[in-house]
Design an enzyme around this catalytic site. Sequence first.
Site, short mmCIF file in Angstrom:
data_model
loop_
_atom_site.label_atom_id
_atom_site.label_comp_id
_atom_site.label_asym_id
_atom_site.label_seq_id
_atom_site.Cartn_x
_atom_site.Cartn_y
_atom_site.Cartn_z
N GLY A 157 0.78 -1.23 0.00
CA GLY A 157 0.00 0.00 0.00
C GLY A 157 0.81 1.27 0.00
O GLY A 157 0.34 2.30 0.50
N LEU A 183 -4.49 -6.87 -7.26
CA LEU A 183 -3.99 -7.91 -8.16
C LEU A 183 -5.06 -8.76 -8.84
O LEU A 183 -4.74 -9.63 -9.64
CB LEU A 183 -3.04 -8.83 -7.39
CG LEU A 183 -1.75 -8.16 -6.91
CD1 LEU A 183 -0.90 -9.15 -6.09
CD2 LEU A 183 -0.95 -7.61 -8.08
N ASN A 218 -6.38 2.56 -12.78
CA ASN A 218 -5.33 1.67 -12.26
C ASN A 218 -3.98 2.32 -12.50
O ASN A 218 -3.79 3.03 -13.49
CB ASN A 218 -5.39 0.33 -13.01
CG ASN A 218 -4.32 -0.65 -12.56
OD1 ASN A 218 -4.12 -0.86 -11.36
ND2 ASN A 218 -3.63 -1.26 -13.51
N HIS A 242 -0.09 1.23 -13.23
CA HIS A 242 0.69 0.06 -13.66
C HIS A 242 2.16 0.47 -13.77
O HIS A 242 2.47 1.54 -14.31
CB HIS A 242 0.17 -0.43 -15.01
CG HIS A 242 0.87 -1.67 -15.49
ND1 HIS A 242 0.59 -2.92 -14.97
CD2 HIS A 242 1.86 -1.86 -16.39
CE1 HIS A 242 1.37 -3.82 -15.55
NE2 HIS A 242 2.16 -3.20 -16.41
#
Length: 195
Positions: free
Chosen positions: A13, A83, A100, A102
């Site tokens: 996190g 995930l 998201n 990445h």
Amino acid sequence: MSYRVAVAISGRGSNLVVLLDALAHDDVAEVVLVISDRAAEGLERATERGVAIHRLADFRDGAEWRRVLTSTACDLLVLAGYLRLVPADVVHQMSGRIINVHPALLPRFGGSGMHGARVHEAVLASGDMESGATVHLVDEAYDRGRILAQGRIAVPVARSAATLAAAVLEVEHRLLPAAVRAAAVAGHPVPFVFA
Ligand code: GRF
């Protein structure tokens, strides 16, 4: 009224923590909920900071997702090291409102199984001299939705997956808060210029 953000995580996190810190003195957006599919370390960081958490009983159950997102009136769902796939019915309900982060320059080095060290190992194996981080909209597939912004770095001279991961993470930590701020100002996720 502040823009209400839920963050989904599966691990330590660190992106969550920088986002919480970035928004701490900001009226534009607020993290109101942290969701996880497992007993992630990041849930402890959220609790320490007084943010509500929800550990999913079944990460495949769209009804459970919709219940928690609706009950906290979330405007945006941020995947920050989450995930699993978000159930398709949740993607449809929150269409255009899920992003998201990445740790590579999509559309390359993404997709099912491309997370953690595997991403950075693939970048190194490709011989690319450049990597970075991508923020994109989320659809039903891994890492496929519309790209909103990218931050680029030169691949470090040491060329190990660990040094590359650390350099990219530093970019993620600036890119993700910028993406959430841009979304809050516009009222929905938008492409933005990241310097
Ligand atoms: C980050 O590299 C993120 O891009 C990826 O997983 C990592 C999560 O790191 N999807 P953290 O849990 O935010 O520290």
